[in-house]
Scaffold this motif. Structure first.
Motif, PDB file in Angstrom:
ATOM      1  N   GLU A  33       0.841  -1.197   0.000  1.00  0.00           N
ATOM      2  CA  GLU A  33       0.000   0.000   0.000  1.00  0.00           C
ATOM      3  C   GLU A  33       0.873   1.242   0.000  1.00  0.00           C
ATOM      4  O   GLU A  33       1.957   1.248   0.564  1.00  0.00           O
ATOM      5  CB  GLU A  33      -0.897   0.009   1.241  1.00  0.00           C
ATOM      6  N   GLU A  43       3.823   7.187   2.970  1.00  0.00           N
ATOM      7  CA  GLU A  43       4.089   5.928   3.657  1.00  0.00           C
ATOM      8  C   GLU A  43       3.894   4.815   2.647  1.00  0.00           C
ATOM      9  O   GLU A  43       2.872   4.769   1.947  1.00  0.00           O
ATOM     10  CB  GLU A  43       3.145   5.719   4.839  1.00  0.00           C
ATOM     11  N   ASP A  45       4.017   0.657   2.355  1.00  0.00           N
ATOM     12  CA  ASP A  45       4.115  -0.651   2.997  1.00  0.00           C
ATOM     13  C   ASP A  45       4.633  -1.644   1.960  1.00  0.00           C
ATOM     14  O   ASP A  45       4.097  -1.711   0.841  1.00  0.00           O
ATOM     15  CB  ASP A  45       2.750  -1.124   3.497  1.00  0.00           C
ATOM     16  N   THR A  90       5.617  -7.300   6.617  1.00  0.00           N
ATOM     17  CA  THR A  90       5.237  -6.106   5.871  1.00  0.00           C
ATOM     18  C   THR A  90       5.785  -4.927   6.665  1.00  0.00           C
ATOM     19  O   THR A  90       5.433  -4.738   7.824  1.00  0.00           O
ATOM     20  CB  THR A  90       3.711  -6.009   5.728  1.00  0.00           C
ATOM     21  N   THR A  92       6.491  -0.806   7.085  1.00  0.00           N
ATOM     22  CA  THR A  92       6.042   0.528   6.705  1.00  0.00           C
ATOM     23  C   THR A  92       7.263   1.430   6.636  1.00  0.00           C
ATOM     24  O   THR A  92       8.021   1.531   7.598  1.00  0.00           O
ATOM     25  CB  THR A  92       5.042   1.087   7.729  1.00  0.00           C
TER      26      THR A  92
END
Length: 165
Positions: A33, A43, A45, A90, A92
């Motif tokens: 994302e 941001e 991910d 995952t 960020t």
């Protein structure tokens, strides 16, 4: 853009055998994302896997986007990112954006919308560690399409991102 953890494995400064083994054990899976963060942040991910016996750390990352020969803007990693050994996660990552040339940025958005990346280039500087080894990666004005292909991202993915915002 950020998927730098894979980049760390692509150009390790150690012997060739170690590089090959590390490449096999460290994988960038996908961009999960992308979210805007305020007016000048982003941001991202990313799903990554580190099957090696070494912790990976990205301390600094800086990418500059060029349209033709004009610098459009930069993207800088806001804080270090780490991936423990033998881990899939995952992560960020937080980035700071600096738009240098708003008119060129409009041209870039139009070109991405047309899926024409031919006049877009990226320069990249990464500093980090792969276990005990310091890693520095420098790429000068590589075609954006080649950069994106390294991470399995295509022009259509960028088009979708622009349309969502």
């Amino acid at each position: 853009m950020l998927v730098t953890l894979l980049g760390l494995t692509l150009t390790m400064t150690s012997c060739r055998g170690v590089k090959e083994r590390m490449r096999e054990k460290i994988r960038f899976e996908r961009v999960v994302e992308v979210r805007p963060s305020g007016l000048t942040g982003l941001e991202i991910d990313v799903a990554v896997s580190n099957d090696s016996g070494h912790q990976l750390r990205l301390d600094e990352a800086h990418a500059t986007l060029f349209y033709r020969e004009s610098e459009v803007g930069t993207m800088r990693l806001a804080e270090p990112v780490e991936l423990e050994r033998r881990t899939a996660a995952t992560l960020t990552t937080r980035w700071l954006l600096d738009l240098k040339n708003p008119l060129a940025a409009l041209a870039v958005v139009a070109k991405i919308g047309q899926q024409d990346l031919s006049q877009l280039r990226v320069s990249l500087v990464l500093n980090g560690r792969g276990g005990p080894m310091p890693v520095t990666i420098l790429r000068e004005k590589m075609p954006l399409s080649d950069f994106l292909n390294t991470f399995g991202v295509e022009a259509t993915d960028l088009t979708k991102l622009i349309q969502l915002r």
